[in-house]
Write a protein that holds these residues in place. Structure first.
Motif, short mmCIF file in Angstrom:
data_model
loop_
_atom_site.label_atom_id
_atom_site.label_comp_id
_atom_site.label_asym_id
_atom_site.label_seq_id
_atom_site.Cartn_x
_atom_site.Cartn_y
_atom_site.Cartn_z
N ASP A 287 0.81 -1.22 0.00
CA ASP A 287 0.00 0.00 0.00
C ASP A 287 0.84 1.27 0.00
N ASP A 288 2.18 1.15 0.19
CA ASP A 288 3.05 2.32 0.06
C ASP A 288 3.69 2.38 -1.33
N GLN A 289 3.20 1.53 -2.24
CA GLN A 289 3.65 1.44 -3.63
C GLN A 289 4.98 0.72 -3.80
N HIS A 290 5.56 0.22 -2.72
CA HIS A 290 6.78 -0.57 -2.85
C HIS A 290 6.41 -1.92 -3.47
N ALA A 291 7.16 -2.30 -4.49
CA ALA A 291 6.88 -3.55 -5.21
C ALA A 291 8.04 -4.52 -5.05
N ILE A 292 7.74 -5.79 -4.98
CA ILE A 292 8.77 -6.81 -4.89
C ILE A 292 8.45 -7.93 -5.88
N ILE A 293 9.49 -8.63 -6.30
CA ILE A 293 9.36 -9.81 -7.16
C ILE A 293 10.03 -10.97 -6.44
N GLN A 294 9.28 -12.01 -6.19
CA GLN A 294 9.79 -13.19 -5.49
C GLN A 294 9.86 -14.36 -6.46
N ARG A 326 2.78 -3.93 6.24
CA ARG A 326 2.08 -3.19 5.19
C ARG A 326 0.99 -4.07 4.59
N GLY A 327 0.02 -3.43 3.95
CA GLY A 327 -1.02 -4.20 3.28
C GLY A 327 -0.65 -4.48 1.84
N VAL A 328 -1.10 -5.61 1.33
CA VAL A 328 -0.87 -5.97 -0.07
C VAL A 328 -1.97 -5.34 -0.91
N ALA A 329 -1.58 -4.51 -1.90
CA ALA A 329 -2.55 -3.83 -2.75
C ALA A 329 -2.72 -4.53 -4.10
N MET A 330 -1.68 -5.24 -4.54
CA MET A 330 -1.73 -5.91 -5.83
C MET A 330 -0.91 -7.20 -5.75
N VAL A 331 -1.42 -8.24 -6.40
CA VAL A 331 -0.69 -9.49 -6.47
C VAL A 331 -0.70 -9.96 -7.92
N GLY A 332 0.41 -10.53 -8.35
CA GLY A 332 0.49 -10.98 -9.72
C GLY A 332 1.45 -12.14 -9.88
N VAL A 333 1.44 -12.71 -11.06
CA VAL A 333 2.34 -13.81 -11.37
C VAL A 333 2.83 -13.67 -12.80
N ALA A 334 4.06 -14.06 -13.03
CA ALA A 334 4.63 -14.03 -14.39
C ALA A 334 5.35 -15.35 -14.64
N PHE A 335 5.13 -15.94 -15.82
CA PHE A 335 5.80 -17.17 -16.21
C PHE A 335 6.73 -16.89 -17.37
N ALA A 336 7.97 -17.32 -17.27
CA ALA A 336 8.90 -17.26 -18.40
C ALA A 336 8.61 -18.43 -19.32
N LEU A 337 8.71 -18.17 -20.63
CA LEU A 337 8.44 -19.21 -21.63
C LEU A 337 9.71 -19.49 -22.43
#
Length: 342
Positions: A287-294, A326-337
């Motif tokens: 919710d503070d706009q900080h984004a992470i990729i795991q 912090r609260g999670v505002a967006m969740v997503g997933v990405a797959f490499a092909l």
């Protein structure tokens, strides 16, 4: 001849199309930061990237619409299909804009290209309910500048005489790829307009710490031989899906269910593509706009949704989002092909 077609205020226009009560009103697409502002909101001074709380403090009557990523992606697909119905030579720039090469249609004159662009805009309004601005010119730079001049919901055609007159007067800061740092270097060298590039070479620009690629582009623009080639997109290298949660949360069931839905949607988007994901990344935005990729872990390429969901949930667990504060505002997933078979 090229057309640069660009749907105006894309996210906001989709919302105003789907919800009549939003039409003609200052509105934005949220949730935490302004993703897109309608032209009515832009007239007030609202702009993309502005924190939503700040915007609402200054303009309490501003209407906020939920970010609907799946809807925008679907409308984008329809828009690109319309472009490709005009010509197969389409180079997407983003989900709402593209260059179209119409040189082979109806003689390829600037007048005919303008007529084709006008027809495209009418079809976009009639069939998709979207305002599309269009610029027509011989090369990408001027087509893009023309569509910008045409906004909102207009058409601007640049003929050879206009291009020859305007080209030397273009500020270098308006040119593609010339950011603030490069603009400063060029200004320090006495280059403020394209006309000021007279006498310069690629090597002398590089001596001023301009990259060789940019230097070549600047000289090509000066000489009027800049890019007019449509680059057709190749096979996708990845597939992804994201979902805004509306209200930021750390509730496990909400976040996990959103992640599962993203995995399923991403795989649905593969359609008939037979390739199997080789890598998985989970995306979170707080919710503070900080984004992470795991990064996730896959033992081998697979299309098995159960396996992919398991890998995504394991990666989500490693983010320790529940203990983050912090609260999670967006969740997503990405797959490499993998690369497609030769």
């Amino acid at each position: 001849m090229l057309i640069h077609a660009d749907a105006d205020a894309f996210f906001a226009s989709v919302e105003q199309r789907d919800f009549p009560h939003l039409r003609g009103r200052p509105m934005v697409v949220g949730p935490q930061v302004v993703a897109c502002a309608s032209y009515e909101a832009r007239a007030l001074g609202v702009h993309a990237g502005m924190p939503l709380r700040q915007a609402l403090r200054r303009w309490p009557d501003l209407v906020v619409a939920e970010f609907r990523g799946d809807v925008y992606e679907s409308v984008s697909a329809d828009l690109m299909a319309l472009f490709r119905d005009v010509t197969p030579l389409v180079e997407p720039g983003s989900m709402e804009e593209a260059f179209l090469d119409v040189s082979a249609l109806d003689g390829g004159s600037v007048e005919e290209a303008g007529r084709i662009a006008a027809d495209l805009r009418a079809r976009a309004r009639r069939d998709l309910g979207l305002p599309v601005s269009a610029g027509v010119a011989r090369a990408k730079l001027f087509a893009k500048l023309a569509s910008r001049r045409a906004k909102p919901d207009g058409l601007f055609v640049v003929d050879a005489e206009t291009e020859a007159r305007v080209r030397p007067r273009l500020p270098v800061s308006d040119l593609w790829g010339v950011g603030p740092a490069s603009t400063t270097k060029l200004h320090d060298a006495g280059v403020r307009y394209v006309a000021d590039l007279a006498g310069w070479t690629v090597d002398t620009l590089v001596d001023r710490r301009i990259t060789k690629a940019m230097a070549r582009n600047l000289i090509a623009i000066r000489d009027g031989v800049d890019d007019a080639t449509i680059k057709l997109p190749g096979p996708r290298k990845s597939i992804s899906s994201t979902r805004s949660l509306g209200r930021a949360t750390r509730q496990r069931s909400v976040v996990e269910n959103a992640l599962r839905d993203n995995v399923i949607r991403a795989m649905d988007r593969l359609g008939d593509d037979p390739r199997a994901p080789t890598r998985i990344d989970v995306h979170l935005r707080y919710d503070d706009q900080h984004a992470i990729i795991q990064p996730g872990s896959l033992d081998q390429p697979t299309r098995d949704v159960t396996t992919l969901v398991g890998a995504a949930l394991a990666a989500l667990e490693r983010t320790a989002y529940e203990e983050d504060g912090r609260g999670v505002a967006m969740v997503g997933v990405a797959f490499a092909l993998p690369a497609p078979p030769a």
